[in-house]
Design a protein around this motif. Structure first.
Motif, PDB file in Angstrom:
ATOM      1  N   GLY A  43      33.423  -8.423   6.623  1.00 32.97           N
ATOM      2  CA  GLY A  43      34.034  -7.100   6.554  1.00 32.97           C
ATOM      3  C   GLY A  43      33.728  -6.376   5.256  1.00 32.97           C
ATOM      4  N   TYR A  73      33.419  -4.092  10.237  1.00 29.80           N
ATOM      5  CA  TYR A  73      33.351  -5.503  10.604  1.00 29.80           C
ATOM      6  C   TYR A  73      32.030  -5.746  11.320  1.00 29.80           C
ATOM      7  N   TYR A  91      36.264 -10.325  16.675  1.00 27.91           N
ATOM      8  CA  TYR A  91      36.728  -8.958  16.436  1.00 27.91           C
ATOM      9  C   TYR A  91      37.678  -8.499  17.540  1.00 27.91           C
ATOM     10  N   LYS A 125      41.453  -7.555  16.644  1.00 25.15           N
ATOM     11  CA  LYS A 125      41.379  -6.128  16.283  1.00 25.15           C
ATOM     12  C   LYS A 125      42.753  -5.564  15.910  1.00 25.15           C
ATOM     13  N   LEU A 152      43.846  -6.675  12.521  1.00 20.87           N
ATOM     14  CA  LEU A 152      43.005  -6.082  11.469  1.00 20.87           C
ATOM     15  C   LEU A 152      43.326  -4.597  11.278  1.00 20.87           C
ATOM     16  N   GLU A 153      43.820  -3.953  12.332  1.00 23.65           N
ATOM     17  CA  GLU A 153      44.118  -2.523  12.196  1.00 23.65           C
ATOM     18  C   GLU A 153      45.380  -2.267  11.385  1.00 23.65           C
ATOM     19  N   SER A 205      39.530   0.154  12.135  1.00 18.89           N
ATOM     20  CA  SER A 205      38.485  -0.876  12.100  1.00 18.89           C
ATOM     21  C   SER A 205      37.252  -0.360  12.829  1.00 18.89           C
ATOM     22  N   TYR A 220      33.656  -1.710  14.184  1.00 19.11           N
ATOM     23  CA  TYR A 220      32.759  -2.848  14.427  1.00 19.11           C
ATOM     24  C   TYR A 220      31.330  -2.330  14.477  1.00 19.11           C
TER      25      TYR A 220
END
Ligand code: FVH
Length: 291
Positions: free
Chosen positions: A117, A135, A142, A146, A149-150, A155, A157
């Motif tokens: 990342g 990412y 992912y 997701k 990670l948000e 995010s 990808y």
């Protein structure tokens, strides 16, 4: 209080950025285990709801999703090499700054589902709409993570090539530092002539913001390798004007070293017969590598 119905997350590294990531996870309700070389940095986060692990292996064992945000790739391997078998089968997200090549090499080092990342934010921006994170690497890692990670920001990808997050990150940082270099030169120039930086700053921001609009046109020219499309300011004119930037620096007695490298590149494009084209053609010279 962590929401125990949510999946657990481990964060290794509690510097300014690692601590901001932990706070965003806690705010979103994720049970979060933390580890840091200097254990004291965990204290405020524990007071906010994180769980402190005293060893890397313990931290890694606590969650299927392990996030590393350390100083550099060497520090990441120093840390993860002490995890033993605990890492096997985990999802590892490495948010440490590095090069595309470092990311690709690192991707195969451990028996993990790997995502690299690149954080495009400073710590106070984490968890706000202004933050975004690139990412790349394992698509399944992912897709599965997701939502977690948000918590950090949007995010993005950018592909299965583990080096692509770093490529995009370094690309944007290159643009930012180029802008800073120009801004620093401009501020040195005007303040050395007595204009307060705070008087000049709004003008600088205004002009840089309007000029940023030209990036789209440059991008089209670069993709088509045609620097004659929609030329409004040809490079012969710009090269002559740029010489005045160098002369003005000399007049007020400041070093031209931040801006000097662009002058010979523009002059070469003109000398090579591209004077009627746009400045974007300088990319062709850069792509030829070092002279
Ligand atoms: N802060 C920022 O503005 C930028 C924004 C974009 C992304 N970067 C990258 O994020 C990584 C971490 O940055 P940081 O701001 O958290 O950095 P520091 O506050 O300096 O914390 C560094 C942490 O790394 C640990 N550490 C350093 N060397 C080692 C090592 N050999 N073994 C174990 N841990 C190590 C350090 O531990 P300690 O000094 O507290 O014990 C901190 O946890 C970075 O890649 C940025 O480029 C941030």
């Amino acid at each position: 209080m962590p929401d125990l119905s949510k999946s657990a997350v481990t964060v290794l590294g509690l510097g300014d950025m690692g601590s901001a990531l932990v706070r965003a996870l806690l705010k979103a309700g994720y049970p979060t285990t933390v580890w840091n070389r200097t254990a004291d940095k965990a204290k405020p986060l524990v007071a906010e709801g994180a769980t402190h692990a005293t060893t890397v292996a313990e931290a890694v064992a606590a969650s299927r999703l392990v996030i590393a945000c350390l100083f550099d790739y060497k520090s990441v391997t120093d840390v993860l090499d002490t995890a033993g078998d605990a890492l096997t089968g985990r999802v590892l997200v490495n948010l440490t700054n590095g090069t595309p090549g470092q990311a690709r090499e690192f991707a195969g080092r451990y028996d993990v589902d790997y995502l690299d990342g690149g954080i495009m934010a400073v710590p106070p921006m984490i968890g706000t709409p202004a933050a975004f994170v690139f990412y790349s690497g394992s698509r399944s890692a992912y897709d599965t993570n997701k939502q977690v990670l948000e918590a950090f920001g949007e995010s993005l990808y950018v592909g299965t090539d583990a080096g692509f997050a770093a490529l995009h990150d370094i690309g944007l940082l290159s643009g930012m530092y180029g802008m800073f270099a120009g801004g620093l030169h401009a501020l040195a120039l005007v303040t050395s002539a007595g204009v307060p930086a705070t008087t000049f700053a709004p003008l600088l921001k205004r002009y840089i913001t309007s000029m940023a609009g030209y990036v789209d046109g440059m991008a089209e020219q670069i993709d088509k390798q045609d620097y004659t499309i929609n030329v409004t300011s040809n490079i012969a004119m710009q090269s002559a004007g740029y010489a005045n930037l160098m002369l003005s620096a000399e007049e007020v007695g400041i070093s031209p070293e931040l801006l000097a490298p662009l002058a010979p590149l523009m002059a070469r494009r003109v000398a090579d017969g591209h004077g009627h084209e746009d400045i974007g053609g300088v990319v062709e010279l850069l792509k030829k590598g070092k002279k």
